[in-house]
Design a protein around this motif. Structure first.
Motif, PDB file in Angstrom:
ATOM      1  N   ASP A  37       0.826  -1.212   0.000  1.00 50.07           N
ATOM      2  CA  ASP A  37       0.000   0.000   0.000  1.00 50.07           C
ATOM      3  C   ASP A  37       0.865   1.269   0.000  1.00 50.07           C
ATOM      4  OD1 ASP A  37      -2.374   1.354  -0.163  1.00 50.07           O
ATOM      5  OD2 ASP A  37      -3.017   0.994   1.905  1.00 50.07           O
ATOM      6  N   LEU A 172     -11.907   5.599  18.496  1.00 48.85           N
ATOM      7  CA  LEU A 172     -11.826   6.222  17.168  1.00 48.85           C
ATOM      8  C   LEU A 172     -10.429   6.776  16.859  1.00 48.85           C
ATOM      9  CD1 LEU A 172     -14.022   6.871  14.814  1.00 48.85           C
ATOM     10  CD2 LEU A 172     -14.888   5.735  16.821  1.00 48.85           C
ATOM     11  N   ALA A 174      -7.864   5.275  16.671  1.00 47.04           N
ATOM     12  CA  ALA A 174      -7.142   4.325  15.810  1.00 47.04           C
ATOM     13  C   ALA A 174      -7.191   4.734  14.345  1.00 47.04           C
ATOM     14  CB  ALA A 174      -7.697   2.919  15.988  1.00 47.04           C
ATOM     15  N   THR A 180      -8.127   5.508   3.679  1.00 47.58           N
ATOM     16  CA  THR A 180      -9.312   5.047   2.972  1.00 47.58           C
ATOM     17  C   THR A 180      -8.944   4.936   1.489  1.00 47.58           C
ATOM     18  OG1 THR A 180     -10.135   7.291   2.583  1.00 47.58           O
ATOM     19  CG2 THR A 180     -10.789   6.236   4.640  1.00 47.58           C
ATOM     20  N   ASN A 184     -11.982   0.449  -2.256  1.00 50.68           N
ATOM     21  CA  ASN A 184     -12.589  -0.342  -1.176  1.00 50.68           C
ATOM     22  C   ASN A 184     -13.898   0.273  -0.685  1.00 50.68           C
ATOM     23  OD1 ASN A 184     -10.404  -2.089  -1.263  1.00 50.68           O
ATOM     24  ND2 ASN A 184      -9.349  -1.110   0.456  1.00 50.68           N
TER      25      ASN A 184
END
Ligand code: HIF
Length: 293
Positions: A37, A172, A174, A180, A184
């Motif tokens: 990624d 949250l 995390a 994003t 996906n």
């Protein structure tokens, strides 16, 4: 209403050393495949897997949760809201081949603990004993949250887990990890310039950046700030609600408070619905760095 019972049964004859070996195998593979990624590495997607495999929990009948390792079934993994997580399960396949004795529920949770710790987050005490259950125990889809929601939605959503406002805000945090992906979720971009370092910056970014609500290339509305970082509507909800905002301000100022509260709520998430006998002690696994010192 019938209550599902999930009693932890430790992997037979395995001790802390065996789980440290699993941790080390995951951490070492994360290091050697750090290109994934565009240089983010596998840490964030492993954390997301640990969350989604726990996110089916329902406190009202004790169904779902991480216990049965049911994310291994297509019926659960094919939820459109889990797109991208096949990268995490594929990453873990060879780990399960090397340690075939570990249950899927234990593997899908220890991988999140490994990732958070290796990426500089708090130490997460982790307990073994999840047991694989059959395909008939996969909850119907529809238990994952949608990113379009406002504060009312987020609060209502986490009632199903029994999490309060402070716990939701800490959890949250995390969303400092990873990004994003249009392909996906239909959202686009990272939450921070660093996608693989666990800090309290999620909260600082929420408070300090200039956010603009914009339509992305998939036609979805997201909050964008200079430098190409973003927030989902459910993230931004935390500064729109005064009860949430109070904790955002606290965690932005105090990383130790965030780390300690995050640890507690993440343990609660990963252990939701499971009865652990007192004899099953929490393991505090060592990072690769600690072991090399
Ligand atoms: Fe996420 N989350 N999350 N999430 N999540 C995404 C990615 C990650 C929600 C939506 C999304 C939590 C809660 C919620 C991570 C970890 C956690 C994405 C993007 C979406 C849309 C997926 C993609 O496009 O690849 C919603 C609506 C949540 C409830 C409000 C948890 C608290 C923050 C529980 C949590 O731990 C991680 C890590 C990622 C990054 C994955 C990656 O591949 O980089």
């Amino acid at each position: 209403q019938t209550q599902t019972v999930h009693i932890a049964k430790p992997e037979k004859g395995k001790s802390l050393t065996d789980f440290q070996s699993v941790y080390n195998a995951i951490a070492t593979k994360m290091k050697s495949e750090s290109d994934y990624d565009d240089g983010t590495g596998y840490g964030p997607v492993l954390v997301r897997l640990s969350w989604h495999s726990s996110a089916t929990y329902n406190i009202h009948d004790n169904s779902g949760g991480s216990y049965g390792g049911t994310f291994r079934f297509k019926k659960e993994a094919s939820d459109p809201l889990s797109k991208g997580l096949e990268n995490a399960t594929k990453f873990l396949d060879p780990i399960h081949e090397e340690f075939p004795w570990i249950s899927h529920g234990d593997l899908y949770t220890i991988c999140g603990v490994t990732a958070i710790q290796e990426l500089g987050g708090p130490k997460i005490p982790w307990r073994q004993g999840r047991v694989d259950t059959g395909p008939e125990t996969v909850p119907a889809q529809g238990r994952l949250p949608v990113p379009e929601g406002d504060a009312t939605y987020v609060r209502k959503y986490y009632e199903r887990f029994g999490f309060d406002d402070q716990e939701v805000v800490a959890l949250l945090g995390a969303h400092i990890l990873g990004k994003t992906h249009l392909k996906n979720s239909g959202y686009d971009g990272p939450w921070d310039d660093d996608t693989n370092i666990f800090t309290n910056e999620f909260f600082g970014n929420l408070l300090e950046r200039d956010w603009t609500l914009e339509k992305n290339d998939s036609g979805r509305m997201q909050y964008n700030a200079k430098g190409g970082i973003m927030m989902l509507p459910t993230d931004y909800a935390l500064v729109q609600d005064p009860k949430y905002l109070k904790y955002v301000q606290k965690y932005a100022k105090d990383q130790d408070a965030f780390f300690s509260d995050f640890r507690d709520i993440y343990v609660k998430l990963l252990e939701s619905g499971i009865d652990f006998d007192e004899s099953i002690e929490p393991f505090v696994l060592k990072t690769l760095k600690e072991q090399s010192e």
